[in-house]
Design a protein around this motif. Structure first.
Motif, PDB file in Angstrom:
ATOM      1  N   LEU A 105       0.790  -1.220   0.000  1.00  0.00           N
ATOM      2  CA  LEU A 105       0.000   0.000   0.000  1.00  0.00           C
ATOM      3  C   LEU A 105       0.826   1.275   0.000  1.00  0.00           C
ATOM      4  CD1 LEU A 105      -3.149  -0.394   2.300  1.00  0.00           C
ATOM      5  CD2 LEU A 105      -3.045   0.136  -0.116  1.00  0.00           C
ATOM      6  N   LEU A 106       1.883   1.349   0.816  1.00  0.00           N
ATOM      7  CA  LEU A 106       2.616   2.605   0.961  1.00  0.00           C
ATOM      8  C   LEU A 106       3.183   3.109  -0.362  1.00  0.00           C
ATOM      9  CD1 LEU A 106       3.598   4.917   2.616  1.00  0.00           C
ATOM     10  CD2 LEU A 106       5.491   3.516   3.462  1.00  0.00           C
ATOM     11  N   PRO A 107       3.967   2.306  -1.098  1.00  0.00           N
ATOM     12  CA  PRO A 107       4.449   2.827  -2.383  1.00  0.00           C
ATOM     13  C   PRO A 107       3.328   3.085  -3.388  1.00  0.00           C
ATOM     14  CG  PRO A 107       5.055   0.500  -2.110  1.00  0.00           C
ATOM     15  CD  PRO A 107       4.549   0.989  -0.797  1.00  0.00           C
ATOM     16  N   SER A 108       2.256   2.287  -3.327  1.00  0.00           N
ATOM     17  CA  SER A 108       1.134   2.482  -4.264  1.00  0.00           C
ATOM     18  C   SER A 108       0.398   3.790  -3.981  1.00  0.00           C
ATOM     19  CB  SER A 108       0.155   1.302  -4.149  1.00  0.00           C
ATOM     20  OG  SER A 108       0.795   0.085  -4.450  1.00  0.00           O
ATOM     21  N   LEU A 109       0.066   4.047  -2.704  1.00  0.00           N
ATOM     22  CA  LEU A 109      -0.634   5.279  -2.352  1.00  0.00           C
ATOM     23  C   LEU A 109       0.247   6.502  -2.593  1.00  0.00           C
ATOM     24  CD1 LEU A 109      -2.426   4.240   0.978  1.00  0.00           C
ATOM     25  CD2 LEU A 109      -3.413   4.397  -1.313  1.00  0.00           C
ATOM     26  N   VAL A 142      -3.489  -1.241   7.167  1.00  0.00           N
ATOM     27  CA  VAL A 142      -4.200  -0.709   6.003  1.00  0.00           C
ATOM     28  C   VAL A 142      -4.254   0.814   6.041  1.00  0.00           C
ATOM     29  CG1 VAL A 142      -6.446  -0.582   4.848  1.00  0.00           C
ATOM     30  CG2 VAL A 142      -5.566  -2.793   5.627  1.00  0.00           C
ATOM     31  N   PHE A 143      -4.548   1.396   7.223  1.00  0.00           N
ATOM     32  CA  PHE A 143      -4.791   2.829   7.302  1.00  0.00           C
ATOM     33  C   PHE A 143      -3.554   3.667   7.616  1.00  0.00           C
ATOM     34  CE2 PHE A 143      -9.122   1.171   7.913  1.00  0.00           C
ATOM     35  CZ  PHE A 143      -9.776   1.917   6.941  1.00  0.00           C
ATOM     36  N   SER A 144      -2.548   3.088   8.238  1.00  0.00           N
ATOM     37  CA  SER A 144      -1.324   3.863   8.510  1.00  0.00           C
ATOM     38  C   SER A 144      -0.688   4.410   7.239  1.00  0.00           C
ATOM     39  CB  SER A 144      -0.316   3.004   9.284  1.00  0.00           C
ATOM     40  OG  SER A 144      -0.766   2.772  10.600  1.00  0.00           O
ATOM     41  N   PRO A 145      -0.604   3.635   6.127  1.00  0.00           N
ATOM     42  CA  PRO A 145      -0.037   4.196   4.897  1.00  0.00           C
ATOM     43  C   PRO A 145      -0.784   5.421   4.382  1.00  0.00           C
ATOM     44  CG  PRO A 145      -0.091   1.805   4.747  1.00  0.00           C
ATOM     45  CD  PRO A 145      -0.850   2.176   5.987  1.00  0.00           C
ATOM     46  N   GLY A 146      -2.056   5.595   4.771  1.00  0.00           N
ATOM     47  CA  GLY A 146      -2.803   6.785   4.382  1.00  0.00           C
ATOM     48  C   GLY A 146      -2.185   8.056   4.953  1.00  0.00           C
ATOM     49  N   TYR A 147      -1.526   7.922   6.092  1.00  0.00           N
ATOM     50  CA  TYR A 147      -0.793   9.045   6.693  1.00  0.00           C
ATOM     51  C   TYR A 147       0.630   9.124   6.138  1.00  0.00           C
ATOM     52  CZ  TYR A 147      -4.548   9.100  10.194  1.00  0.00           C
ATOM     53  OH  TYR A 147      -5.772   9.173  10.814  1.00  0.00           O
ATOM     54  N   PHE A 148       1.308   7.986   6.103  1.00  0.00           N
ATOM     55  CA  PHE A 148       2.712   7.974   5.691  1.00  0.00           C
ATOM     56  C   PHE A 148       2.887   8.452   4.245  1.00  0.00           C
ATOM     57  CE2 PHE A 148       3.131   4.203   8.793  1.00  0.00           C
ATOM     58  CZ  PHE A 148       3.270   5.077   9.865  1.00  0.00           C
ATOM     59  N   ALA A 149       1.920   8.122   3.372  1.00  0.00           N
ATOM     60  CA  ALA A 149       2.018   8.522   1.970  1.00  0.00           C
ATOM     61  C   ALA A 149       2.007  10.043   1.823  1.00  0.00           C
ATOM     62  CB  ALA A 149       0.878   7.910   1.160  1.00  0.00           C
ATOM     63  N   ARG A 150       1.440  10.732   2.819  1.00  0.00           N
ATOM     64  CA  ARG A 150       1.430  12.203   2.833  1.00  0.00           C
ATOM     65  C   ARG A 150       2.575  12.764   3.675  1.00  0.00           C
ATOM     66  NH1 ARG A 150      -3.986  10.892   2.164  1.00  0.00           N
ATOM     67  NH2 ARG A 150      -5.078  12.255   0.692  1.00  0.00           N
ATOM     68  N   ASN A 157     -10.240   1.786  -0.147  1.00  0.00           N
ATOM     69  CA  ASN A 157     -11.473   1.033   0.090  1.00  0.00           C
ATOM     70  C   ASN A 157     -11.327  -0.425  -0.321  1.00  0.00           C
ATOM     71  OD1 ASN A 157     -14.164   2.494   0.965  1.00  0.00           O
ATOM     72  ND2 ASN A 157     -12.965   4.016  -0.168  1.00  0.00           N
ATOM     73  N   ARG A 158     -10.665  -0.656  -1.444  1.00  0.00           N
ATOM     74  CA  ARG A 158     -10.437  -2.022  -1.916  1.00  0.00           C
ATOM     75  C   ARG A 158      -9.591  -2.787  -0.908  1.00  0.00           C
ATOM     76  NH1 ARG A 158     -12.662  -5.904  -5.013  1.00  0.00           N
ATOM     77  NH2 ARG A 158     -11.266  -6.821  -6.537  1.00  0.00           N
ATOM     78  N   SER A 159      -8.615  -2.121  -0.339  1.00  0.00           N
ATOM     79  CA  SER A 159      -7.738  -2.751   0.644  1.00  0.00           C
ATOM     80  C   SER A 159      -8.495  -3.080   1.929  1.00  0.00           C
ATOM     81  CB  SER A 159      -6.562  -1.826   0.960  1.00  0.00           C
ATOM     82  OG  SER A 159      -5.813  -1.547  -0.203  1.00  0.00           O
ATOM     83  N   LEU A 160      -9.391  -2.164   2.338  1.00  0.00           N
ATOM     84  CA  LEU A 160     -10.224  -2.407   3.518  1.00  0.00           C
ATOM     85  C   LEU A 160     -11.072  -3.657   3.321  1.00  0.00           C
ATOM     86  CD1 LEU A 160     -11.637  -1.622   6.192  1.00  0.00           C
ATOM     87  CD2 LEU A 160     -13.124  -0.125   4.861  1.00  0.00           C
TER      88      LEU A 160
END
Length: 520
Positions: A290-294, A372-380, A311-314
């Motif tokens: 997820l991290l490199p993809s996001l 799943v959700f941590s990369p949502g922060y790290f990607a930013r 959402n797909r990952s969730l």
């Protein structure tokens, strides 16, 4: 990009590692049981892993991958090589310095992590010796995380995911040799086991180094310097270190408290290994992919693709996690008994491990959703917010561990970990949603309710199936017991899959077909 296929690549390699890890742990249970050597081994092995997760896999990768990905996209490969060389040299220097300090101050480190061992000087001294031998494993694993971050950015996931397989192969061979030659002396046994860990680390690192050469990406070697790149990584990494430190404090506190109960560290270790199978296969796969993809989607301005990926990952993560969590909660005794009960692993050890496993199982979805959700922060490039939530989780975990232990013993520690995991994940989801960085898909949420119902139905079925198979699961030849446990697993998969597919909870047939498509 075929997201499901990438998840399957990492998850499949991790599954292979975990299965071999079970072979390793079955041999470990037979060789050392849940006695003093097992307690010493758990502390010695956990120590380099504690620092690895603190500095390498967690803080380092959450900061390094977005920065490296940006350098590749914006500045080209030559700049990316220079960036990797500067960071790699600084990382190696820090690891060597930390290892040297650890060798000197190891008695104090063991005293801090396992104060209950002080009352048994022989076990304490053995733990110090084993920890010194095992600690260099940190160097090899941290450099593996560094190289793995480079490979993952280039969408090469297989080598870094496959590398842990080699540790389990090495350790299985070592433990098989110990059992074959009948090594009984505690010190000799401890030295052999920890030498196996260190050698396994060398083999693992070799796997990703070979793949990096195949990629044609050469990392230049520089004198360690405090460059602009290192400064930026440090700014992003410090919150990650603190967040990772909070997680490791949770583990350390649990270990300290468990050291007050004979065999508790070993019981928690075996239970942890069992629930780490689905967590490792599912959670690690999502965290890695997820991290490199996001990051790439955000850098390209593909906001809709970002939301779809999250959402797909969730959906995909909980389709795999919820039935596993229910199964671990419903038949923990059967699982532990079949896998571990032999030689020095007796009925009391089975009961203690199964109780801890049940407590851990309720937290499994939370631990996976965290990935799943941590990369949502790290990607930013936001590592501070997860740090704050991890700190809250730590306070909850420590307080509940201390409160529960007098009444529930080691099971209280596992239960506290589960509750803290849900608190941490709850904050991650809510804040990501409030910021508009996660828009829950109503269709996905409906599907997840159906998946939960399918999982509960499966749990009911395997409960009665376990009762019917009880004579074959608890007594008789090992092959019959393993086959009976395998039958339970197959029944659970069939019931869950059938209900999820018919109800529309998940299109499992479609997921299977997507694995066959090539990445585009």
């Amino acid at each position: 990009m075929n997201l499901v296929r990438n998840f399957a690549t990492v998850g499949g390699a991790t599954l292979m590692s975990r299965v071999l890890g079970f072979v390793r742990d079955v041999l470990l249970a037979a060789a050392v049981g849940a006695g003093p050597v097992a307690d010493a081994f758990v502390v010695a092995f956990r120590l380099p892993n504690l620092f690895r997760r603190l500095f390498a896999e967690g803080a380092f990768n959450s900061a390094f991958i977005p920065l490296f990905g940006r350098t590749v996209e914006e500045d080209g490969e030559e700049s990316a090589r220079r960036f990797a060389g500067e960071i790699g040299s600084a990382l190696l220097f820090c690891l060597l310095a930390l290892t040297a300090l650890a060798q000197i101050f190891m008695p104090f480190v063991v005293w801090a992590l396992a104060p209950g061992f002080v009352s048994d000087p022989e076990k304490f001294d053995l733990t110090v010796l084993m920890s010194r031998i095992a600690f260099p494993y940190l160097i090899f694993m941290s450099m593996l995380a560094f190289i793995g971050g480079i490979l993952n950015t280039y969408q090469r996931f297989a080598a870094a995911a496959f590398a842990p397989v080699m540790l389990n192969v090495v350790m299985a061979l070592v433990l098989g040799g110990v059992l074959f030659w009948g090594v009984e002396d505690s010190t000799t046994l401890g030295i052999i086991l920890t030498l196996g860990i260190t050698f396994g680390g060398i083999v693992q690192l070799s796997v990703v180094v070979i793949d990096l050469k195949r990629l044609g990406f050469r990392v230049p070697v520089y004198r360690p310097r405090y460059t602009k790149s290192a400064k930026r990584l440090l700014v992003l990494g410090i919150p990650g270190v603190i967040a990772g430190g909070v997680t490791q404090i949770n583990i350390a506190v649990g270990q300290v408290i468990a050291s007050m109960q004979d065999g508790a560290n070993a019981l928690l270790y075996y239970a942890d290994r069992l629930y780490q199978l689905p967590l490792g296969v599912i959670g690690i796969a999502f965290g890695v992919v997820l991290l490199p993809s996001l990051t790439r989607q955000l850098r390209s301005g593909e906001t809709a693709a970002y939301q779809k990926t999250l959402n797909r990952s969730l959906e995909f993560s909980l389709v795999l996690t919820l039935p596993a969590a229910v199964a671990l909660a419903v038949i923990p005794d059967e699982i532990v008994s079949v896998l571990f009960q032999r030689v020095r692993f007796d009925e009391a050890a089975v009961e203690g491990t199964a109780a801890a496993l049940m407590a851990f199982s309720f937290g499994l979805p939370a631990f996976v959703l965290n990935k799943v959700f941590s990369p949502g922060y790290f990607a930013r490039e936001d590592t501070k917010t997860p740090m704050k939530f991890a700190a809250i989780g730590m306070v909850v975990n420590v307080a509940l561990s201390i409160a529960f232990f007098p009444y529930l013993q080691h099971v209280g520690i596992a239960l506290a970990t589960t509750i803290a995991g849900w608190v941490n994940t709850g904050f991650l989801v809510i804040v990501l949603w409030k910021r508009g960085h996660f828009a829950p898909d109503a269709t996905v949420l409906k599907k997840l309710m159906l998946v939960l119902l399918a999982s509960l139905l499966m749990g009911l079925v395997i409960h009665f199936a376990a009762d019917a198979l009880a004579p074959y699961l608890k007594d008789g030849w090992l092959l019959i017991r393993v086959a009976s446990l395998g039958a339970l697993v197959l029944i659970g998969i069939a019931v869950f899959g059938l209900f999820a597919q018919i109800s529309g909870g998940s299109d499992l047939v479609g997921l299977a077909k997507s694995l066959k498509r090539r990445n585009t």
